[in-house]
Design a protein around this motif. Sequence first.
Motif, PDB file in Angstrom:
ATOM      1  N   ARG A   1       0.841  -1.194   0.000  1.00 53.29           N
ATOM      2  CA  ARG A   1       0.000   0.000   0.000  1.00 53.29           C
ATOM      3  C   ARG A   1       0.884   1.255   0.000  1.00 53.29           C
ATOM      4  O   ARG A   1       0.645   2.209  -0.754  1.00 53.29           O
ATOM      5  N   GLU A   2       1.938   1.235   0.816  1.00 51.77           N
ATOM      6  CA  GLU A   2       2.854   2.388   0.864  1.00 51.77           C
ATOM      7  C   GLU A   2       3.555   2.590  -0.476  1.00 51.77           C
ATOM      8  O   GLU A   2       3.701   3.722  -0.950  1.00 51.77           O
ATOM      9  N   LEU A   3       3.984   1.460  -1.094  1.00 55.17           N
ATOM     10  CA  LEU A   3       4.653   1.568  -2.391  1.00 55.17           C
ATOM     11  C   LEU A   3       3.705   2.126  -3.456  1.00 55.17           C
ATOM     12  O   LEU A   3       4.109   2.943  -4.294  1.00 55.17           O
ATOM     13  N   LYS A   4       2.458   1.692  -3.425  1.00 58.12           N
ATOM     14  CA  LYS A   4       1.462   2.223  -4.385  1.00 58.12           C
ATOM     15  C   LYS A   4       1.278   3.718  -4.181  1.00 58.12           C
ATOM     16  O   LYS A   4       1.184   4.467  -5.163  1.00 58.12           O
ATOM     17  N   GLN A   5       1.254   4.138  -2.911  1.00 49.63           N
ATOM     18  CA  GLN A   5       1.081   5.569  -2.625  1.00 49.63           C
ATOM     19  C   GLN A   5       2.280   6.366  -3.145  1.00 49.63           C
ATOM     20  O   GLN A   5       2.146   7.450  -3.725  1.00 49.63           O
TER      21      GLN A   5
ATOM     22  N   ARG B   1       4.296   5.501  -5.627  1.00 50.25           N
ATOM     23  CA  ARG B   1       4.248   5.513  -7.075  1.00 50.25           C
ATOM     24  C   ARG B   1       3.217   6.543  -7.570  1.00 50.25           C
ATOM     25  O   ARG B   1       3.463   7.271  -8.502  1.00 50.25           O
ATOM     26  N   THR B   2       2.062   6.529  -6.901  1.00 47.39           N
ATOM     27  CA  THR B   2       1.017   7.470  -7.278  1.00 47.39           C
ATOM     28  C   THR B   2       1.517   8.899  -7.087  1.00 47.39           C
ATOM     29  O   THR B   2       1.306   9.758  -7.951  1.00 47.39           O
ATOM     30  N   ALA B   3       2.234   9.158  -6.007  1.00 50.86           N
ATOM     31  CA  ALA B   3       2.782  10.491  -5.720  1.00 50.86           C
ATOM     32  C   ALA B   3       3.818  10.857  -6.768  1.00 50.86           C
ATOM     33  O   ALA B   3       3.888  12.022  -7.235  1.00 50.86           O
ATOM     34  N   GLU B   4       4.667   9.887  -7.145  1.00 43.20           N
ATOM     35  CA  GLU B   4       5.689  10.159  -8.148  1.00 43.20           C
ATOM     36  C   GLU B   4       5.066  10.414  -9.501  1.00 43.20           C
ATOM     37  O   GLU B   4       5.529  11.266 -10.256  1.00 43.20           O
ATOM     38  N   ASN B   5       4.018   9.648  -9.837  1.00 46.23           N
ATOM     39  CA  ASN B   5       3.346   9.841 -11.142  1.00 46.23           C
ATOM     40  C   ASN B   5       2.637  11.199 -11.193  1.00 46.23           C
ATOM     41  O   ASN B   5       2.562  11.817 -12.252  1.00 46.23           O
ATOM     42  N   VAL B   6       2.139  11.659 -10.105  1.00 44.85           N
ATOM     43  CA  VAL B   6       1.415  12.935 -10.063  1.00 44.85           C
ATOM     44  C   VAL B   6       2.421  14.093 -10.256  1.00 44.85           C
ATOM     45  O   VAL B   6       2.125  15.032 -10.935  1.00 44.85           O
ATOM     46  N   SER B   7       3.594  13.955  -9.672  1.00 39.87           N
ATOM     47  CA  SER B   7       4.550  15.056  -9.775  1.00 39.87           C
ATOM     48  C   SER B   7       5.407  14.972 -10.967  1.00 39.87           C
ATOM     49  O   SER B   7       5.248  14.978 -12.054  1.00 39.87           O
TER      50      SER B   7
END
Length: 120
Positions: A108-112, A114-120
């Motif tokens: 779950r932390e890794l998905k978060q 990745r999602t944060a990295e993809n957003v920025s």
Amino acid sequence: ARERGMVFYPINMEEKKLQKKIKKTHDGTKQLKQEVQQFKSKVHNMEAKAQAQAEEAKNAFIQTAAALRRQAENARDLLPSHTEAVHAKEEELSMLTKRYASLREQIRELKQQRTAENVS
């Protein structure tokens, strides 16, 4: 003629008839005695057979009871080691459950991330 035994002729006939009846009765009695003896023999054989079957059933019951008693004793002897094995498996399951929860948390932390990295 009376002096020569003619008068006694009917008495002799009656005596012979009675002797025949006595013989028939005697033969009938003998036959009944044989039938009674055969019946007694048959009853005795049936009683002996029933006694043997009862003895066989008793022995089978005793053997079965002894086998069940041995199985119960064996199970009672094995119970502590089985209980220990169950506790060990429960501990192993508890550890695996914690590990699974930890891995799910990491995913779950890794998905978060990745999602944060993809957003920025």
